[in-house]
Design an enzyme around this catalytic site. Sequence first.
Site, short mmCIF file in Angstrom:
data_model
loop_
_atom_site.label_atom_id
_atom_site.label_comp_id
_atom_site.label_asym_id
_atom_site.label_seq_id
_atom_site.Cartn_x
_atom_site.Cartn_y
_atom_site.Cartn_z
N LYS A 13 0.84 -1.22 0.00
CA LYS A 13 0.00 0.00 0.00
C LYS A 13 0.87 1.27 0.00
O LYS A 13 0.67 2.17 -0.81
CB LYS A 13 -0.93 0.03 1.23
CG LYS A 13 -1.83 -1.19 1.37
CD LYS A 13 -2.73 -1.12 2.58
CE LYS A 13 -2.02 -1.15 3.91
NZ LYS A 13 -1.32 -2.42 4.21
N ARG A 87 -9.69 0.47 8.43
CA ARG A 87 -9.29 -0.89 8.79
C ARG A 87 -10.33 -1.60 9.63
O ARG A 87 -10.10 -2.74 10.06
CB ARG A 87 -8.02 -0.83 9.63
CG ARG A 87 -6.76 -0.72 8.84
CD ARG A 87 -5.69 -0.34 9.83
NE ARG A 87 -4.59 -1.22 9.77
CZ ARG A 87 -3.41 -0.86 9.23
NH1 ARG A 87 -3.24 0.32 8.73
NH2 ARG A 87 -2.43 -1.70 9.22
N ARG A 126 11.85 -5.41 5.00
CA ARG A 126 11.59 -3.98 4.77
C ARG A 126 12.52 -3.11 5.63
O ARG A 126 12.81 -3.40 6.77
CB ARG A 126 10.15 -3.63 5.12
CG ARG A 126 9.91 -2.13 5.06
CD ARG A 126 8.46 -1.75 5.06
NE ARG A 126 7.76 -2.29 6.20
CZ ARG A 126 6.45 -2.18 6.36
NH1 ARG A 126 5.73 -1.59 5.42
NH2 ARG A 126 5.87 -2.68 7.41
N ARG A 159 11.35 -1.22 11.23
CA ARG A 159 10.26 -0.88 12.15
C ARG A 159 10.15 -1.93 13.25
O ARG A 159 10.34 -3.12 13.01
CB ARG A 159 8.93 -0.84 11.36
CG ARG A 159 8.66 0.51 10.76
CD ARG A 159 7.53 0.52 9.77
NE ARG A 159 6.31 -0.17 10.15
CZ ARG A 159 5.20 -0.15 9.41
NH1 ARG A 159 5.16 0.52 8.27
NH2 ARG A 159 4.13 -0.80 9.80
N ARG A 170 0.06 -8.95 13.43
CA ARG A 170 -0.58 -8.04 12.47
C ARG A 170 -1.38 -8.82 11.42
O ARG A 170 -2.45 -8.38 11.01
CB ARG A 170 0.49 -7.18 11.78
CG ARG A 170 1.04 -6.10 12.69
CD ARG A 170 2.37 -5.62 12.22
NE ARG A 170 2.31 -4.86 10.99
CZ ARG A 170 3.34 -4.66 10.19
NH1 ARG A 170 4.52 -5.20 10.47
NH2 ARG A 170 3.20 -3.94 9.11
#
Length: 214
Positions: A13, A87, A126, A159, A170
């Site tokens: 996203k 969400r 990431r 992160r 998650r």
Amino acid sequence: MRIVLFGAPGSGKGTQASILEKEFGAVHISTGDTLREAVAKGTEVGLQAKSYMDRGELVPDEVVIAIAKEKLASVGNNGFVLDGFPRTVAQAEALDDALLELQKPLDAVINLRVDEEELVRRLSGRRVCPKCGEPYHVDSKPPKSPGKCDICGADLIQREDDKPDAIRNRLRVYQEQTAPVLEYYRRKGLLRDIEAAGGIDEITRRIKASLGVQ
Ligand code: AP5
């Protein structure tokens, strides 16, 4: 362009929103980025949100709805790309009310579909820029100079919620609380499913084709 980019954590996203923002001048609104900024600045919202975010839980609806409404009210005549909001069904209903008031109906909700194995690969590799938010990946989108943001030169970080336990949580939270929003938009005829495995440029091309833009 007034769209929602929807999908599980790691579905791309943020990556696609950042491309669409540059190509179309639509304002990129990421509730995740705004919350991380609030955490970094130590504001009241940040202090409230941090423990939820580190565990990979959703921040309470009233907090994120207030953030999204404030951002939407400031886009002026520009379009927008919502990334990571809504969400929950309650957030989707609040978004409908806010957009009705602003007289800016959504054009589409783009659902980026990626299988779980690939999501875990993307999230664990990431790296992000803590200053401008640009996302990278150690294999699929490495920075030009190792460990440095191509855009602003800041040192890239991993992160806290991209660590294995938080990733698992998650993905569970997505299935339980966020996936039901898909049905909400399917019933309204706004949902466009996009197969989002493949190269970043190819996914952008598919999104643009589904919106009928070049
Ligand atoms: P948020 O920041 O929104 O995180 P997320 O939804 O979990 O999404 P991600 O940012 O992890 O993934 P993405 O889909 O943007 O993928 P990306 O483009 O980075 O939210 C964080 C937290 O804030 C939440 O857990 C929650 O606590 C809170 N929060 C935020 N919004 C909320 C809300 N509305 N309600 C309640 N709480 C909220 O890509 C991932 C990686 O893959 C990158 O490394 C990228 O380079 C790579 N990649 C991207 N595309 C491709 C491709 N096509 N091929 C290969 N690699 C790719």
